[in-house]
Write an enzyme that holds these catalytic residues in place. Sequence first.
Site, PDB file in Angstrom:
ATOM      1  N   ASP A   1      20.943  77.793   2.910  1.00 51.53           N
ATOM      2  CA  ASP A   1      21.569  78.024   1.613  1.00 51.53           C
ATOM      3  C   ASP A   1      20.513  77.990   0.516  1.00 51.53           C
ATOM      4  O   ASP A   1      19.464  77.343   0.654  1.00 51.53           O
ATOM      5  CB  ASP A   1      22.630  76.960   1.327  1.00 51.53           C
ATOM      6  CG  ASP A   1      23.845  77.092   2.229  1.00 51.53           C
ATOM      7  OD1 ASP A   1      24.049  78.176   2.807  1.00 51.53           O
ATOM      8  OD2 ASP A   1      24.584  76.093   2.361  1.00 51.53           O
ATOM      9  N   LYS A   2      20.800  78.640  -0.587  1.00 49.88           N
ATOM     10  CA  LYS A   2      19.855  78.740  -1.689  1.00 49.88           C
ATOM     11  C   LYS A   2      19.295  77.382  -2.090  1.00 49.88           C
ATOM     12  O   LYS A   2      18.075  77.227  -2.287  1.00 49.88           O
ATOM     13  CB  LYS A   2      20.540  79.398  -2.893  1.00 49.88           C
ATOM     14  CG  LYS A   2      19.672  79.517  -4.131  1.00 49.88           C
ATOM     15  CD  LYS A   2      20.427  80.176  -5.272  1.00 49.88           C
ATOM     16  CE  LYS A   2      19.574  80.290  -6.526  1.00 49.88           C
ATOM     17  NZ  LYS A   2      20.313  80.929  -7.655  1.00 49.88           N
TER      18      LYS A   2
END
Length: 331
Positions: A147-148
């Site tokens: 995830d970012k």
Amino acid sequence: MPSFSIQVPADYAGGGRLDSYVASLPGGMNRSQLKSGLLQILVNGKARKPSYKIRAGDQILIDWEDRVPDDIEPEDIPLTIIYEDSRVCVIDKAQGMVTHPAAGNWNGTLVNALLYHLGRDKIEQKKDAPESELLLARRPGIVHRLDKDTSGVIITAKDSASQEWLAAQFRNHRKMVKEYIAICQGRPPESQGVIRTWIVRDPKDRKHFKAVAGSGEGKYAETAYRCIACYGEYSLMVLRLATGRTHQIRVHMRYLNCPVLGDSLYGHEDKVFPHATLMLHARLLKIRLPGDEKPSGFRSATPARFREVMRVLHRKYKKVILPKAGQGADR
């Protein structure tokens, strides 16, 4: 229509430009996104310009039109390389970096950085191909993602044969080791255990997923956890994945009533750490490199944001080791 929403903290000193403030946030929009395809900026429900001087407590909502670019361009973005050979490149991904181009993040991604690092040409984007083909074209060398706002170890392939070799292992996570550390809100019911659920998309919000027990709906997900220690109502956890579902750890920690600190999707507001970013880090990956019979291990050091939070926890709370209980009990 993509959107971005944030509330300015109550202790913000005030006076800064809205565009500069939003661009400075770990999960914020960069200036190119603010300039390209901007539809509207609302502050407390009123239309404003990017130059608006924000104040403490302002509720900011930004909507923009997300245009698919003609090409994915190489970008000179610094990367921390853990290991590299002719087949693979193992990277210590920084928090805030998106793994591959997609809606809302067409540049500044790991793929853009890898194209530059490897001396590759830009990737022309097809407009009328099937969706599966379009996705593959945007993810050269990518066999898994973080995830970012999750930092840590991620492995990429330099050719199609290596990509398939690695992807085969990610299709069966039991043939490899993916280990994370997390600082969570709350205490787990046991010092260690295994969470086994199905994960489904939340029908009320397509950006969210939720864990469902015993229904057989969605995709099966399994996460083993071990609580290293508790500090007040916070827990330092080690987590290993047996499956690889979108947001799996974040959803399972919420299911355990121990959401990851700083998780804007699945956590809750925290008074001790109101500005915390996602406290989730991929610290270890053990996987067989192309052609190898034995796995290789790659580690990432504990990030500064973890050390800062832990210093506060050690200062404010007594360290508590939870007693050992039953092994692998389902919830």
